[in-house]
Motif scaffolding. Structure first.
Motif, short mmCIF file in Angstrom:
data_model
loop_
_atom_site.label_atom_id
_atom_site.label_comp_id
_atom_site.label_asym_id
_atom_site.label_seq_id
_atom_site.Cartn_x
_atom_site.Cartn_y
_atom_site.Cartn_z
N LEU A 59 130.11 65.54 102.04
CA LEU A 59 129.06 65.57 101.02
C LEU A 59 127.68 65.53 101.67
N HIS A 60 127.52 64.66 102.67
CA HIS A 60 126.22 64.55 103.35
C HIS A 60 125.94 65.78 104.21
N ARG A 61 126.98 66.37 104.78
CA ARG A 61 126.82 67.60 105.55
C ARG A 61 126.23 68.69 104.66
N GLN A 62 126.83 68.87 103.49
CA GLN A 62 126.34 69.88 102.56
C GLN A 62 124.91 69.58 102.11
N GLY A 63 124.62 68.31 101.85
CA GLY A 63 123.26 67.92 101.44
C GLY A 63 122.24 68.21 102.53
N CYS A 64 122.60 67.96 103.79
CA CYS A 64 121.68 68.23 104.89
C CYS A 64 121.48 69.74 105.08
N LEU A 65 122.56 70.52 104.91
CA LEU A 65 122.42 71.98 105.01
C LEU A 65 121.49 72.50 103.91
N GLU A 66 121.61 71.96 102.72
CA GLU A 66 120.73 72.36 101.62
C GLU A 66 119.29 71.94 101.90
N THR A 67 119.09 70.75 102.45
CA THR A 67 117.74 70.29 102.78
C THR A 67 117.11 71.20 103.83
N ALA A 68 117.87 71.56 104.85
CA ALA A 68 117.36 72.47 105.89
C ALA A 68 116.96 73.80 105.27
N ASP A 69 117.76 74.28 104.33
CA ASP A 69 117.45 75.55 103.67
C ASP A 69 116.17 75.44 102.85
N VAL A 70 116.02 74.34 102.11
CA VAL A 70 114.81 74.14 101.30
C VAL A 70 113.56 74.06 102.18
N LEU A 71 113.70 73.41 103.35
CA LEU A 71 112.56 73.27 104.27
C LEU A 71 112.30 74.56 105.06
N GLY A 72 113.21 75.52 104.97
CA GLY A 72 113.04 76.77 105.71
C GLY A 72 113.42 76.63 107.18
N TRP A 73 114.29 75.68 107.49
CA TRP A 73 114.70 75.44 108.87
C TRP A 73 116.04 76.10 109.14
N ASP A 74 116.20 76.62 110.35
CA ASP A 74 117.49 77.08 110.83
C ASP A 74 118.21 75.90 111.45
N VAL A 75 119.52 75.89 111.35
CA VAL A 75 120.33 74.81 111.92
C VAL A 75 120.88 75.30 113.26
N ALA A 76 120.42 74.67 114.34
CA ALA A 76 120.87 75.05 115.68
C ALA A 76 122.27 74.50 115.95
N ALA A 77 122.57 73.34 115.42
CA ALA A 77 123.89 72.72 115.61
C ALA A 77 124.11 71.68 114.53
N LEU A 78 125.38 71.45 114.23
CA LEU A 78 125.76 70.41 113.29
C LEU A 78 126.73 69.50 114.03
N ILE A 79 126.33 68.27 114.24
CA ILE A 79 127.13 67.33 115.01
C ILE A 79 127.53 66.18 114.12
N VAL A 80 128.85 66.01 113.96
CA VAL A 80 129.39 64.92 113.17
C VAL A 80 130.14 64.00 114.12
N GLU A 81 129.73 62.76 114.11
CA GLU A 81 130.34 61.76 114.98
C GLU A 81 131.09 60.77 114.10
N SER A 82 132.41 60.75 114.23
CA SER A 82 133.18 59.87 113.35
C SER A 82 133.50 58.53 113.99
N ASP A 83 133.46 58.45 115.31
CA ASP A 83 133.74 57.19 115.99
C ASP A 83 132.45 56.39 116.08
#
Length: 155
Positions: A59-83
């Motif tokens: 859910l937060h991944r999708q929210g951050c992708l939407e925020t980046a889109d609204v800000l006009g930013w490209d996403v260079a990488a998406l890093i999820v750390e579960s540990d």
């Protein structure tokens, strides 16, 4: 002889007050608007999410992708750390990878759901923030507090 023409104080042309970077940016924008070149790069960020038990990271991944889109930013990488053991931020592999993107100039910001994903300790957060700023970046947190701060220890 008297003249009807009004004399105005001589002003410098607008170019005299602009830096070379401003002129290049304006030139690139005008060229792009005319369809001459697509060379205007968008600002790039790295999305960093640190999993906490009971939190829907997707859910937060999708929210951050939407925020980046609204800000006009490209996403260079998406890093999820579960540990998310009790280790300081600078000992986490995912965050080290994020900092690597900043150092290499591949991104200019870290976008995260809330700043406690970087650290729940204010001192550790500030120390990590200094390192991020030294690398030329900044942190953009969608929310200031996360589930860890629900016990009244919010910053």
């Amino acid at each position: 002889m008297v003249s009807n023409q009004r004399t105005e104080p001589q002003q410098h042309p607008p170019d005299a007050r602009r830096t070379e970077g401003d002129r290049q940016r304006r030139r690139a924008l005008a060229d792009a608007a005319a369809g001459l070149t697509p060379k205007i790069g968008r600002f790039r960020c790295v999305i960093y999410l640190s999993g906490v038990e009971g939190v829907d990271v997707e859910l937060h991944r999708q929210g951050c992708l939407e925020t980046a889109d609204v800000l006009g930013w490209d996403v260079a990488a998406l890093i999820v750390e579960s540990d998310r053991r009790a280790v300081p931020p600078w000992e986490r592999e995912g965050l080290a990878s994020v900092l690597g993107h900043l150092r290499r100039g591949e991104a200019g910001a870290i976008l995260t759901a809330w700043r406690s994903m970087i650290s729940t300790s204010l001192d550790e957060y500030k120390q990590t923030l200094r390192e991020i700023e030294e690398d030329g970046g900044f942190v953009y947190a969608k929310r200031l507090t996360g589930p860890e701060e629900a016990n009244g220890e919010a910053w």
